[in-house]
Design a protein around this motif. Structure first.
Motif, PDB file in Angstrom:
ATOM      1  N   MET A 146       0.946  -1.203   0.195  1.00  0.00           N
ATOM      2  CA  MET A 146      -0.092  -0.003  -0.136  1.00  0.00           C
ATOM      3  C   MET A 146       0.840   1.403  -0.334  1.00  0.00           C
ATOM      4  SD  MET A 146      -2.582   1.608  -0.138  1.00  0.00           S
ATOM      5  CE  MET A 146      -3.864   0.355  -0.356  1.00  0.00           C
ATOM      6  N   GLU A 147       2.365   1.097   0.113  1.00  0.00           N
ATOM      7  CA  GLU A 147       2.937   2.191   0.234  1.00  0.00           C
ATOM      8  C   GLU A 147       3.013   2.919  -1.107  1.00  0.00           C
ATOM      9  OE1 GLU A 147       3.845  -0.198   3.334  1.00  0.00           O
ATOM     10  OE2 GLU A 147       3.628  -0.679   1.308  1.00  0.00           O
ATOM     11  N   GLY A 170      -4.519   9.228  11.347  1.00  0.00           N
ATOM     12  CA  GLY A 170      -3.878   7.805  11.435  1.00  0.00           C
ATOM     13  C   GLY A 170      -4.440   7.051  12.534  1.00  0.00           C
ATOM     14  N   PRO A 171      -4.373   5.653  12.580  1.00  0.00           N
ATOM     15  CA  PRO A 171      -5.021   4.892  13.236  1.00  0.00           C
ATOM     16  C   PRO A 171      -4.081   4.656  14.629  1.00  0.00           C
ATOM     17  CG  PRO A 171      -4.018   3.768  11.889  1.00  0.00           C
ATOM     18  CD  PRO A 171      -3.776   5.025  11.368  1.00  0.00           C
ATOM     19  N   LEU A 172      -3.671   3.596  15.085  1.00  0.00           N
ATOM     20  CA  LEU A 172      -2.700   3.504  16.203  1.00  0.00           C
ATOM     21  C   LEU A 172      -1.329   3.711  15.408  1.00  0.00           C
ATOM     22  CD1 LEU A 172      -1.609   0.284  15.348  1.00  0.00           C
ATOM     23  CD2 LEU A 172      -3.665  -0.176  16.737  1.00  0.00           C
ATOM     24  N   ILE A 173      -0.223   3.669  16.384  1.00  0.00           N
ATOM     25  CA  ILE A 173       1.047   3.905  15.922  1.00  0.00           C
ATOM     26  C   ILE A 173       1.877   2.684  15.717  1.00  0.00           C
ATOM     27  CG2 ILE A 173       3.016   5.273  16.136  1.00  0.00           C
ATOM     28  CD1 ILE A 173       1.567   7.368  17.821  1.00  0.00           C
ATOM     29  N   ASN A 174       2.326   2.019  14.849  1.00  0.00           N
ATOM     30  CA  ASN A 174       3.374   0.990  14.738  1.00  0.00           C
ATOM     31  C   ASN A 174       4.105   1.046  13.519  1.00  0.00           C
ATOM     32  OD1 ASN A 174       1.473   0.117  12.654  1.00  0.00           O
ATOM     33  ND2 ASN A 174       0.746  -1.449  14.097  1.00  0.00           N
ATOM     34  N   ASP A 175       4.937  -0.005  13.186  1.00  0.00           N
ATOM     35  CA  ASP A 175       5.652   0.037  11.970  1.00  0.00           C
ATOM     36  C   ASP A 175       4.994   0.350  10.659  1.00  0.00           C
ATOM     37  OD1 ASP A 175       8.004  -0.453  13.306  1.00  0.00           O
ATOM     38  OD2 ASP A 175       7.991  -2.528  13.209  1.00  0.00           O
ATOM     39  N   GLU A 176       3.635  -0.630  10.769  1.00  0.00           N
ATOM     40  CA  GLU A 176       2.818  -0.270   9.148  1.00  0.00           C
ATOM     41  C   GLU A 176       2.345   1.054   9.016  1.00  0.00           C
ATOM     42  OE1 GLU A 176      -1.399  -1.725   8.102  1.00  0.00           O
ATOM     43  OE2 GLU A 176      -0.196  -3.118   9.251  1.00  0.00           O
ATOM     44  N   THR A 177       1.816   1.598  10.254  1.00  0.00           N
ATOM     45  CA  THR A 177       1.032   2.935  10.024  1.00  0.00           C
ATOM     46  C   THR A 177       2.246   4.075   9.883  1.00  0.00           C
ATOM     47  OG1 THR A 177       0.803   3.058  12.510  1.00  0.00           O
ATOM     48  CG2 THR A 177      -0.671   2.000  11.489  1.00  0.00           C
ATOM     49  N   ARG A 178       3.401   3.924  10.439  1.00  0.00           N
ATOM     50  CA  ARG A 178       4.396   4.765  10.419  1.00  0.00           C
ATOM     51  C   ARG A 178       4.735   4.838   8.617  1.00  0.00           C
ATOM     52  NH1 ARG A 178       6.430   3.645  15.674  1.00  0.00           N
ATOM     53  NH2 ARG A 178       7.417   1.648  14.851  1.00  0.00           N
ATOM     54  N   ARG A 179       5.222   3.818   8.119  1.00  0.00           N
ATOM     55  CA  ARG A 179       5.251   3.789   6.672  1.00  0.00           C
ATOM     56  C   ARG A 179       4.460   4.061   5.828  1.00  0.00           C
ATOM     57  NH1 ARG A 179       4.986  -2.129   7.830  1.00  0.00           N
ATOM     58  NH2 ARG A 179       3.505  -3.064   6.493  1.00  0.00           N
ATOM     59  N   LEU A 180       2.930   3.903   6.297  1.00  0.00           N
ATOM     60  CA  LEU A 180       2.032   4.179   5.367  1.00  0.00           C
ATOM     61  C   LEU A 180       2.036   5.843   5.302  1.00  0.00           C
ATOM     62  CD1 LEU A 180      -0.388   1.597   5.439  1.00  0.00           C
ATOM     63  CD2 LEU A 180       1.197   1.876   3.912  1.00  0.00           C
ATOM     64  N   ALA A 181       1.984   6.493   6.645  1.00  0.00           N
ATOM     65  CA  ALA A 181       1.813   7.837   6.539  1.00  0.00           C
ATOM     66  C   ALA A 181       3.328   8.593   5.951  1.00  0.00           C
ATOM     67  CB  ALA A 181       2.086   8.415   8.277  1.00  0.00           C
ATOM     68  N   VAL A 182       4.425   7.773   6.196  1.00  0.00           N
ATOM     69  CA  VAL A 182       5.586   8.434   5.582  1.00  0.00           C
ATOM     70  C   VAL A 182       5.462   8.358   3.839  1.00  0.00           C
ATOM     71  CG1 VAL A 182       7.977   7.560   4.905  1.00  0.00           C
ATOM     72  CG2 VAL A 182       7.261   7.983   7.328  1.00  0.00           C
ATOM     73  N   SER A 183       4.955   7.273   3.494  1.00  0.00           N
ATOM     74  CA  SER A 183       4.578   6.966   1.977  1.00  0.00           C
ATOM     75  C   SER A 183       3.948   8.369   1.195  1.00  0.00           C
ATOM     76  CB  SER A 183       4.301   5.510   1.769  1.00  0.00           C
ATOM     77  OG  SER A 183       5.019   4.580   1.951  1.00  0.00           O
ATOM     78  N   ALA A 184       2.818   8.373   2.179  1.00  0.00           N
ATOM     79  CA  ALA A 184       1.972   9.749   1.650  1.00  0.00           C
ATOM     80  C   ALA A 184       2.642  10.959   1.647  1.00  0.00           C
ATOM     81  CB  ALA A 184       0.681   9.723   2.718  1.00  0.00           C
ATOM     82  N   TYR A 185       3.495  11.213   2.851  1.00  0.00           N
ATOM     83  CA  TYR A 185       4.148  12.411   2.573  1.00  0.00           C
ATOM     84  C   TYR A 185       5.150  12.558   1.729  1.00  0.00           C
ATOM     85  CZ  TYR A 185       7.678  15.514   4.322  1.00  0.00           C
ATOM     86  OH  TYR A 185       8.783  16.644   4.074  1.00  0.00           O
ATOM     87  N   LEU A 186       5.847  11.507   1.406  1.00  0.00           N
ATOM     88  CA  LEU A 186       6.780  11.566   0.188  1.00  0.00           C
ATOM     89  C   LEU A 186       6.226  11.716  -0.897  1.00  0.00           C
ATOM     90  CD1 LEU A 186       9.174   8.321   1.398  1.00  0.00           C
ATOM     91  CD2 LEU A 186       9.728  10.933   1.692  1.00  0.00           C
ATOM     92  N   GLY A 187       5.026  11.195  -1.253  1.00  0.00           N
ATOM     93  CA  GLY A 187       4.273  11.417  -2.266  1.00  0.00           C
ATOM     94  C   GLY A 187       3.844  12.830  -2.464  1.00  0.00           C
ATOM     95  N   ALA A 188       3.559  13.514  -1.545  1.00  0.00           N
ATOM     96  CA  ALA A 188       2.994  14.870  -1.390  1.00  0.00           C
ATOM     97  C   ALA A 188       4.178  15.767  -1.674  1.00  0.00           C
ATOM     98  CB  ALA A 188       2.440  15.097  -0.107  1.00  0.00           C
TER      99      ALA A 188
END
Length: 397
Positions: A146-147, A170-188
């Motif tokens: 999903m990245e 964001g939901p809870l905080i873990n490796d998965e949710t951090r990497r998905l939020a990071v991916s959205a930021y990098l796309g932006a």
């Protein structure tokens, strides 16, 4: 008459056995292969759980002699005191030979259940026990990349915002949710810098975590209120990272009030229907290819333990049979942004656009990727922090 019928059945069975080579156990083998789903949310949540449920329905319809059973709302709020192994026992008692647990929250429980039922196959969605060696041989992992979908979400968000302020629910905080939020930021950030040619320092990207995958009154922050707070404080695009549709619902309400705001839901290809006038598009999971892979292997006696992280079919990312990750443009997406998105997708597919490439720094200033360094799957999977340039906590502490 009854004796004659029995005689003819005996003759037919003899012919099948001796001439066609079919054993007398043929009738038993015609029983359907039953697989079970454990869904963390409601099967019709217009999000994460519905995407899984509909993939199961598609498999049941397409594959011969395959049957699906399911239990939804498998979470502490809806089923207090009920454990994953208990629910697995229930599915096994109904004939399930393969069981899919669809939440990271079920990681420990599904491992325990797999040990208790060595003759049953298990798939844990989003986990990594098969990668780390913690899983018994009858447990595999499946996840979608999903990245890429989140990169696309961030990309269109940055090309759409009028205020330069993007919120991430964001939901809870873990490796998965951090990497998905990071991916959205990098796309932006890529769109902001390389398409709009603006200074990345002028882009605000704030992550607000609610504490779970969906709203649990009294336990989590209310995602409806969080989304309203974003819009009321000047953020005009909200990207959802939770299982349910509050972001797009609130955005639609705001548009009806005359506010120029947008949202990008998550997980389920039909979620734009909850607020089409505000929807820029939806990155979604298509679990059918992964489900089919494992169910066919188990059904045919070819099961092997695997850790699968499946990506888009770049030739057609919305192909329901082959692409595990899709992105459906929304009706609020401008033609110009849609055209730019298509070019962005081609760049990702070819590798010419590589967003996980250094220099990149964590929030605390430490190095994530050195200049020119391209992240490995392992570095992306185990995302330790949010990145420098993002607002919001990297941990729950």
């Amino acid at each position: 008459m009854f004796m004659k019928t029995r005689r003819w059945l005996g003759i037919i069975l003899f012919i099948l056995t001796t001439i066609l080579g079919v054993s007398p156990g043929w009738a038993a083998s015609s029983e359907p292969f039953t697989f079970g789903l454990l869904l963390v949310g409601p099967y019709n949540d217009h999000g994460w759980s519905q995407a899984h449920f509909e993939a199961g329905e598609a498999i049941q319809k397409e594959m011969k002699q395959v049957k699906m059973i399911y239990i939804d709302k498998v979470n502490p709020a809806d089923r207090p005191g009920v454990t994953v192994p208990q629910l697995v026992d229930e599915l096994v008692s109904q004939g399930a030979r393969l069981i899919i647990a669809n939440s990271d929250d079920m990681k420990d429980g599904i491992r325990e259940a797999a040990l208790q039922h060595p003759d049953t196959y298990f798939i844990h969605i989003s986990g990594d026990d098969a990668l780390s060696g913690k899983a018994p041989k009858n447990l595999s992992n499946l996840m979608g990349r999903m990245e890429y979908g989140k990169m696309m979400a961030g990309f269109v968000a940055a090309l759409t915002t009028k205020t330069g302020k993007i919120g991430y629910l964001g939901p809870l905080i873990n490796d998965e949710t951090r990497r998905l939020a990071v991916s959205a930021y990098l796309g932006a950030r890529y769109a902001w810098e390389h398409v709009l040619h603006k200074d990345p320092k002028d882009l605000r990207f704030q992550v607000t975590w609610i504490g779970f995958w969906f709203n649990i009154p009294g336990i989590t922050a209310d995602p409806t209120q969080v989304t309203q707070n974003f819009f009321n404080s000047g953020f005009d695009v909200v990207i959802s990272g939770i299982d349910t549709t509050e972001a797009i619902v609130v955005a639609q309400q705001k548009r009806k009030q005359g506010k120029e705001v947008w949202a990008i839901p998550y997980d389920y290809k039909g979620s734009c229907e909850e607020g089409s006038e505000a929807c820029l598009g939806v990155p979604y999971f298509n679990w059918k290819p992964g489900y089919k892979h494992f169910i066919e292997a188990a059904k045919e006696g070819k099961w092997k333990q695997e850790w699968l992280w499946l990506g888009p079919n770049w030739e057609n990312i919305n192909d329901p049979d082959t692409s595990s990750i899709g992105f459906l443009p929304g009706s609020a997406l401008s033609p110009e942004t849609k055209e730019a998105l298509e070019k962005f997708q081609h760049g990702l597919a070819s590798g010419k656009i590589q967003l996980f490439k250094g220099p990149l720094y964590y929030q605390d200033g430490s190095v994530f990727l050195k200049p020119g360094e391209v992240a490995t799957d392992n570095q992306i999977w185990y995302m330790k922090q949010l990145l420098k340039g993002m607002e919001g906590p990297s941990s729950a502490k």
